[in-house]
Design a protein around this motif. Structure first.
Motif, PDB file in Angstrom:
ATOM      1  N   MET A  34      -3.587  -0.612   3.051  1.00 24.19           N
ATOM      2  CA  MET A  34      -3.184  -1.465   1.929  1.00 24.19           C
ATOM      3  C   MET A  34      -2.564  -0.621   0.816  1.00 24.19           C
ATOM      4  SD  MET A  34      -5.995  -4.575   1.746  1.00 24.19           S
ATOM      5  CE  MET A  34      -7.087  -3.611   0.752  1.00 24.19           C
ATOM      6  N   ALA A  35      -3.162   0.540   0.541  1.00 19.90           N
ATOM      7  CA  ALA A  35      -2.613   1.430  -0.483  1.00 19.90           C
ATOM      8  C   ALA A  35      -1.235   1.945  -0.065  1.00 19.90           C
ATOM      9  CB  ALA A  35      -3.570   2.591  -0.738  1.00 19.90           C
ATOM     10  N   GLU A  36      -1.078   2.230   1.220  1.00 21.70           N
ATOM     11  CA  GLU A  36       0.210   2.703   1.737  1.00 21.70           C
ATOM     12  C   GLU A  36       1.268   1.602   1.626  1.00 21.70           C
ATOM     13  OE1 GLU A  36       1.371   5.364   5.553  1.00 21.70           O
ATOM     14  OE2 GLU A  36       0.345   3.495   5.993  1.00 21.70           O
ATOM     15  N   GLU A  37       0.909   0.391   2.015  1.00 18.77           N
ATOM     16  CA  GLU A  37       1.845  -0.738   1.951  1.00 18.77           C
ATOM     17  C   GLU A  37       2.231  -1.072   0.517  1.00 18.77           C
ATOM     18  OE1 GLU A  37      -0.117  -3.877   4.056  1.00 18.77           O
ATOM     19  OE2 GLU A  37       0.055  -2.835   5.984  1.00 18.77           O
ATOM     20  N   SER A  38       1.314  -0.844  -0.421  1.00 19.65           N
ATOM     21  CA  SER A  38       1.570  -1.127  -1.833  1.00 19.65           C
ATOM     22  C   SER A  38       2.269   0.027  -2.538  1.00 19.65           C
ATOM     23  CB  SER A  38       0.251  -1.420  -2.554  1.00 19.65           C
ATOM     24  OG  SER A  38      -0.410  -2.503  -1.964  1.00 19.65           O
ATOM     25  N   ALA A  39       2.582   1.070  -1.791  1.00 18.57           N
ATOM     26  CA  ALA A  39       3.241   2.269  -2.321  1.00 18.57           C
ATOM     27  C   ALA A  39       2.378   2.988  -3.357  1.00 18.57           C
ATOM     28  CB  ALA A  39       4.614   1.931  -2.886  1.00 18.57           C
ATOM     29  N   LEU A  40       1.062   2.808  -3.256  1.00 19.91           N
ATOM     30  CA  LEU A  40       0.153   3.542  -4.145  1.00 19.91           C
ATOM     31  C   LEU A  40      -0.004   4.987  -3.689  1.00 19.91           C
ATOM     32  CD1 LEU A  40      -2.633   0.847  -4.608  1.00 19.91           C
ATOM     33  CD2 LEU A  40      -0.837   1.488  -6.233  1.00 19.91           C
TER      34      LEU A  40
END
Length: 67
Positions: A34-40
């Motif tokens: 989720m963090a990767e998909e959100s560009a976090l």
């Protein structure tokens, strides 16, 4: 098995990396994705390399110094 060739052609070398397999708790991996998909976070190779470097630096810091 696939009927087609997969992966990089034999003999090609893009960088000095190896593929590894390790196990991660599902909830942690879902959170990571989720963090990767959100560009976090950046790409996973860079993130994992940075985490491993931090762990090794901490381990070296705890290692007793030779006298």
């Amino acid at each position: 098995m696939p009927d087609r060739k997969v992966g990089r052609p034999a003999g090609s070398k893009v960088s000095d990396r190896i593929s590894v397999i390790f196990r991660v708790d599902r909830t942690l991996w879902d959170e990571f994705l989720m963090a990767e998909e959100s560009a976090l976070i950046g790409d996973r190779t860079t993130v994992i390399n940075a985490c491993l470097r931090d762990v090794l630096a901490g381990a070296r810091h705890l290692q007793p110094k030779a006298s």
